[in-house]
Design a protein around this motif. Structure first.
Motif, PDB file in Angstrom:
ATOM      1  N   PHE A 159     -39.488  -1.225  -2.179  1.00 11.64           N
ATOM      2  CA  PHE A 159     -39.591  -2.299  -1.201  1.00 11.64           C
ATOM      3  C   PHE A 159     -40.975  -2.351  -0.541  1.00 11.64           C
ATOM      4  O   PHE A 159     -41.123  -2.963   0.507  1.00 11.64           O
ATOM      5  CB  PHE A 159     -38.519  -2.119  -0.121  1.00 11.64           C
ATOM      6  N   GLY A 160     -41.955  -1.715  -1.130  1.00 13.78           N
ATOM      7  CA  GLY A 160     -43.291  -1.677  -0.545  1.00 13.78           C
ATOM      8  C   GLY A 160     -43.932  -3.050  -0.470  1.00 13.78           C
ATOM      9  O   GLY A 160     -43.419  -4.028  -1.022  1.00 13.78           O
ATOM     10  N   PRO A 161     -45.077  -3.151   0.200  1.00 13.92           N
ATOM     11  CA  PRO A 161     -45.706  -4.458   0.413  1.00 13.92           C
ATOM     12  C   PRO A 161     -46.193  -5.096  -0.883  1.00 13.92           C
ATOM     13  O   PRO A 161     -46.639  -4.424  -1.811  1.00 13.92           O
ATOM     14  CB  PRO A 161     -46.894  -4.131   1.340  1.00 13.92           C
ATOM     15  N   THR A 267     -34.702   5.931   8.918  1.00  2.00           N
ATOM     16  CA  THR A 267     -34.062   4.857   8.171  1.00  2.00           C
ATOM     17  C   THR A 267     -34.133   3.555   8.951  1.00  2.00           C
ATOM     18  O   THR A 267     -34.413   3.542  10.153  1.00  2.00           O
ATOM     19  CB  THR A 267     -32.583   5.177   7.868  1.00  2.00           C
ATOM     20  N   VAL A 268     -33.853   2.457   8.238  1.00  3.26           N
ATOM     21  CA  VAL A 268     -33.761   1.150   8.874  1.00  3.26           C
ATOM     22  C   VAL A 268     -32.597   0.404   8.242  1.00  3.26           C
ATOM     23  O   VAL A 268     -32.365   0.489   7.035  1.00  3.26           O
ATOM     24  CB  VAL A 268     -35.073   0.346   8.708  1.00  3.26           C
ATOM     25  N   ARG A 269     -31.820  -0.284   9.064  1.00  3.52           N
ATOM     26  CA  ARG A 269     -30.755  -1.130   8.542  1.00  3.52           C
ATOM     27  C   ARG A 269     -31.362  -2.468   8.114  1.00  3.52           C
ATOM     28  O   ARG A 269     -32.264  -2.992   8.769  1.00  3.52           O
ATOM     29  CB  ARG A 269     -29.662  -1.355   9.581  1.00  3.52           C
ATOM     30  N   ALA A 270     -30.833  -3.000   7.017  1.00  2.00           N
ATOM     31  CA  ALA A 270     -31.489  -4.165   6.442  1.00  2.00           C
ATOM     32  C   ALA A 270     -30.534  -4.977   5.586  1.00  2.00           C
ATOM     33  O   ALA A 270     -29.472  -4.508   5.167  1.00  2.00           O
ATOM     34  CB  ALA A 270     -32.677  -3.717   5.592  1.00  2.00           C
ATOM     35  N   GLN A 271     -30.942  -6.198   5.330  1.00  2.00           N
ATOM     36  CA  GLN A 271     -30.426  -6.991   4.228  1.00  2.00           C
ATOM     37  C   GLN A 271     -31.399  -6.814   3.065  1.00  2.00           C
ATOM     38  O   GLN A 271     -32.607  -6.677   3.274  1.00  2.00           O
ATOM     39  CB  GLN A 271     -30.331  -8.464   4.609  1.00  2.00           C
ATOM     40  N   THR A 272     -30.875  -6.836   1.853  1.00  2.29           N
ATOM     41  CA  THR A 272     -31.727  -6.591   0.695  1.00  2.29           C
ATOM     42  C   THR A 272     -31.476  -7.637  -0.378  1.00  2.29           C
ATOM     43  O   THR A 272     -30.380  -8.179  -0.519  1.00  2.29           O
ATOM     44  CB  THR A 272     -31.456  -5.204   0.089  1.00  2.29           C
ATOM     45  N   HIS A 273     -32.524  -7.902  -1.144  1.00  6.29           N
ATOM     46  CA  HIS A 273     -32.431  -8.803  -2.296  1.00  6.29           C
ATOM     47  C   HIS A 273     -33.233  -8.188  -3.432  1.00  6.29           C
ATOM     48  O   HIS A 273     -34.365  -7.722  -3.228  1.00  6.29           O
ATOM     49  CB  HIS A 273     -32.983 -10.192  -1.963  1.00  6.29           C
ATOM     50  N   THR A 279     -41.673 -11.169 -14.072  1.00  6.32           N
ATOM     51  CA  THR A 279     -42.418  -9.917 -14.108  1.00  6.32           C
ATOM     52  C   THR A 279     -42.016  -8.963 -12.996  1.00  6.32           C
ATOM     53  O   THR A 279     -42.202  -7.757 -13.107  1.00  6.32           O
ATOM     54  CB  THR A 279     -43.927 -10.175 -14.001  1.00  6.32           C
ATOM     55  N   GLY A 280     -41.441  -9.494 -11.933  1.00 10.86           N
ATOM     56  CA  GLY A 280     -41.035  -8.649 -10.810  1.00 10.86           C
ATOM     57  C   GLY A 280     -39.590  -8.207 -10.859  1.00 10.86           C
ATOM     58  O   GLY A 280     -39.089  -7.680  -9.860  1.00 10.86           O
ATOM     59  N   ILE A 281     -38.916  -8.370 -11.986  1.00 14.49           N
ATOM     60  CA  ILE A 281     -37.499  -8.030 -12.061  1.00 14.49           C
ATOM     61  C   ILE A 281     -37.266  -6.592 -11.605  1.00 14.49           C
ATOM     62  O   ILE A 281     -37.998  -5.676 -11.967  1.00 14.49           O
ATOM     63  CB  ILE A 281     -36.952  -8.256 -13.489  1.00 14.49           C
ATOM     64  N   GLY A 282     -36.266  -6.420 -10.775  1.00 19.29           N
ATOM     65  CA  GLY A 282     -35.948  -5.098 -10.247  1.00 19.29           C
ATOM     66  C   GLY A 282     -36.628  -4.764  -8.937  1.00 19.29           C
ATOM     67  O   GLY A 282     -36.231  -3.810  -8.258  1.00 19.29           O
ATOM     68  N   ALA A 283     -37.657  -5.536  -8.557  1.00 16.23           N
ATOM     69  CA  ALA A 283     -38.326  -5.282  -7.280  1.00 16.23           C
ATOM     70  C   ALA A 283     -37.410  -5.698  -6.134  1.00 16.23           C
ATOM     71  O   ALA A 283     -36.533  -6.546  -6.280  1.00 16.23           O
ATOM     72  CB  ALA A 283     -39.642  -6.045  -7.202  1.00 16.23           C
ATOM     73  N   GLY A 284     -37.606  -5.090  -4.971  1.00 15.90           N
ATOM     74  CA  GLY A 284     -36.736  -5.354  -3.846  1.00 15.90           C
ATOM     75  C   GLY A 284     -37.444  -6.050  -2.699  1.00 15.90           C
ATOM     76  O   GLY A 284     -38.627  -5.812  -2.439  1.00 15.90           O
ATOM     77  N   LEU A 285     -36.710  -6.914  -2.031  1.00 21.55           N
ATOM     78  CA  LEU A 285     -37.151  -7.539  -0.790  1.00 21.55           C
ATOM     79  C   LEU A 285     -36.239  -7.046   0.315  1.00 21.55           C
ATOM     80  O   LEU A 285     -35.013  -7.038   0.160  1.00 21.55           O
ATOM     81  CB  LEU A 285     -37.083  -9.063  -0.905  1.00 21.55           C
ATOM     82  N   LEU A 286     -36.814  -6.650   1.421  1.00 19.25           N
ATOM     83  CA  LEU A 286     -36.063  -6.031   2.512  1.00 19.25           C
ATOM     84  C   LEU A 286     -36.284  -6.801   3.792  1.00 19.25           C
ATOM     85  O   LEU A 286     -37.432  -7.062   4.177  1.00 19.25           O
ATOM     86  CB  LEU A 286     -36.491  -4.571   2.668  1.00 19.25           C
ATOM     87  N   LEU A 287     -35.188  -7.188   4.452  1.00 18.02           N
ATOM     88  CA  LEU A 287     -35.242  -7.867   5.739  1.00 18.02           C
ATOM     89  C   LEU A 287     -34.562  -6.988   6.777  1.00 18.02           C
ATOM     90  O   LEU A 287     -33.341  -6.844   6.769  1.00 18.02           O
ATOM     91  CB  LEU A 287     -34.527  -9.219   5.669  1.00 18.02           C
ATOM     92  N   PRO A 288     -35.310  -6.324   7.646  1.00 21.18           N
ATOM     93  CA  PRO A 288     -34.682  -5.487   8.670  1.00 21.18           C
ATOM     94  C   PRO A 288     -33.662  -6.280   9.474  1.00 21.18           C
ATOM     95  O   PRO A 288     -33.917  -7.405   9.902  1.00 21.18           O
ATOM     96  CB  PRO A 288     -35.867  -5.047   9.532  1.00 21.18           C
ATOM     97  N   ASP A 289     -32.485  -5.677   9.643  1.00 15.97           N
ATOM     98  CA  ASP A 289     -31.383  -6.348  10.325  1.00 15.97           C
ATOM     99  C   ASP A 289     -30.457  -5.262  10.855  1.00 15.97           C
ATOM    100  O   ASP A 289     -29.819  -4.551  10.073  1.00 15.97           O
ATOM    101  CB  ASP A 289     -30.642  -7.264   9.348  1.00 15.97           C
ATOM    102  N   GLY A 290     -30.381  -5.137  12.168  1.00 12.52           N
ATOM    103  CA  GLY A 290     -29.564  -4.097  12.765  1.00 12.52           C
ATOM    104  C   GLY A 290     -28.107  -4.175  12.391  1.00 12.52           C
ATOM    105  O   GLY A 290     -27.386  -3.177  12.476  1.00 12.52           O
ATOM    106  N   GLU A 295     -28.423   0.846   4.733  1.00 12.92           N
ATOM    107  CA  GLU A 295     -29.308   1.720   5.505  1.00 12.92           C
ATOM    108  C   GLU A 295     -30.343   2.266   4.541  1.00 12.92           C
ATOM    109  O   GLU A 295     -30.007   3.015   3.614  1.00 12.92           O
ATOM    110  CB  GLU A 295     -28.526   2.859   6.151  1.00 12.92           C
ATOM    111  N   VAL A 296     -31.589   1.872   4.726  1.00 13.47           N
ATOM    112  CA  VAL A 296     -32.657   2.209   3.786  1.00 13.47           C
ATOM    113  C   VAL A 296     -33.488   3.355   4.343  1.00 13.47           C
ATOM    114  O   VAL A 296     -33.985   3.291   5.480  1.00 13.47           O
ATOM    115  CB  VAL A 296     -33.562   0.989   3.517  1.00 13.47           C
ATOM    116  N   MET A 297     -33.621   4.401   3.558  1.00 13.95           N
ATOM    117  CA  MET A 297     -34.484   5.524   3.938  1.00 13.95           C
ATOM    118  C   MET A 297     -35.931   5.103   3.715  1.00 13.95           C
ATOM    119  O   MET A 297     -36.298   4.698   2.609  1.00 13.95           O
ATOM    120  CB  MET A 297     -34.115   6.743   3.093  1.00 13.95           C
TER     121      MET A 297
END
Length: 319
Positions: A159-161, A267-273, A279-290, A295-297
């Motif tokens: 989920f890096g930048p 950790t941070v709680r999040a929604q994930t996609h 070319t980016g298949i498998g990459a993750g997008l993370l939206l912090p959401d309490g 729960e993402v480490m």
């Protein structure tokens, strides 16, 4: 005394899966392993199943049943090739004597459903260290059983930048970690399936490097020191040219630490996609959401303390 966690181990061994399972088995007061479900991933399903059986024999735990699960990712009839990280055997330089035992079944998904229905609701944790195909199939085929899972603890994703601040974050492509790249559809299904997830992505596993000093500590373990060293160092030949590290990254055991040693992580709680194509298949997008269900480490607070816990637990049990 607190009751041990009831665990199903799901993975694609692979040396880091085996080290993760070895760590779990070193904690009998904290973990009760109900069985193992193998999945296609690092190598073919036949091989991952055989590796699981051989490993259990090697560490003296042959009573744990092993079930064969999904042979290919969701929607595919044949598995794609693995990334070759652990050689044809899936074990790198580690050599285990083949087991004389056979899998308990070839319907791992059905077995998981049966176990979940037989246990009190939300008391079973699934530790998933491979592609999430088995769990996605469980959700699709037996939603009532899937809803009974207490928590899923998984290693996968990154989920890096992204650009313009992009630094390589994936170990199989520049964007993606192997497990989620292998079955992005399964990852998307499980992370958004309503069951709480604790996720150890590559962003945090890349903070743990098995450098020469840490490998020397592994060799000094009272039992299985050479095996642990080989498992820790197995992906070094890939990590070095891609990331210019002085050791191999440690992936699947990080999920075990998140479960049993949560104080080691931020950790941070999040929604994930999870990206499903291109070319980016498998990459993750993370939206912090309490209120998010995942729960993402995101940070190892003390990497030296992590290895101390790993070696301490292994030394106490395998004495």
């Amino acid at each position: 005394m607190t009751q041990p966690i009831s665990l199903i181990l799901d993975g694609d061994p692979g040396t880091d899966d085996l080290l993760a399972w070895m760590w779990v088995l070193s904690l009998p007061r904290q973990a009760r392993v109900l069985g193992i479900c193998a999945v296609n991933g690092n190598v073919t399903l036949d091989r991952t199943t055989a590796n699981a059986l051989a490993f259990l024999d090697h560490v003296g735990a042959p009573d744990i049943p092993v079930h064969a699960g999904a042979r290919a990712p969701l929607g595919k009839d044949e598995p794609p090739p693995g990334d070759g990280a652990f050689a044809e055997s899936g074990l790198g330089e580690l050599v285990l004597a083949p087991s004389l035992r056979q899998p308990a079944s070839h319907d791992g998904v059905g077995w998981m459903a049966q176990v979940l229905r037989s246990q009190p609701v939300r008391t079973v944790t699934i530790l998933a260290t491979g592609p999430l195909t088995n769990l996605a199939l469980l959700r699709a085929r037996a939603p009532d059983a899937y809803a009974r899972i207490g928590r899923i603890v998984a290693m996968g994703g990154s989920f890096g930048p992204l650009p313009p601040n992009f630094v390589r974050r994936g170990n199989v492509t520049p964007f993606a970690e192997f497990n989620f790249w292998m079955d992005a559809a399964a990852a998307q299904s499980v992370l958004n399936g309503g069951v709480p997830v604790l996720l150890a992505p590559a962003d945090v596993t890349h903070q743990l490097i098995s450098n020469p000093a840490r490998l020397a500590r592994a060799r000094a373990l009272p039992r299985f020191g050479r095996e642990v060293e080989l498992m820790l160092n197995a992906p070094y030949h890939l990590d070095k040219p891609k990331f210019h590290t002085d050791g191999a990254f440690l992936h699947d055991p990080t999920a075990v630490a998140g479960l049993f040693h949560p104080d080691l992580f931020e950790t941070v709680r999040a929604q994930t996609h999870i990206v499903q194509e291109g070319t980016g298949i498998g990459a993750g997008l993370l939206l912090p959401d309490g209120a998010g269900n995942v729960e993402v480490m995101i940070r190892v607070k003390d990497s030296d303390a992590f290895y101390e816990r790993l070696y301490g637990d292994l030394a106490r049990h395998y004495a």
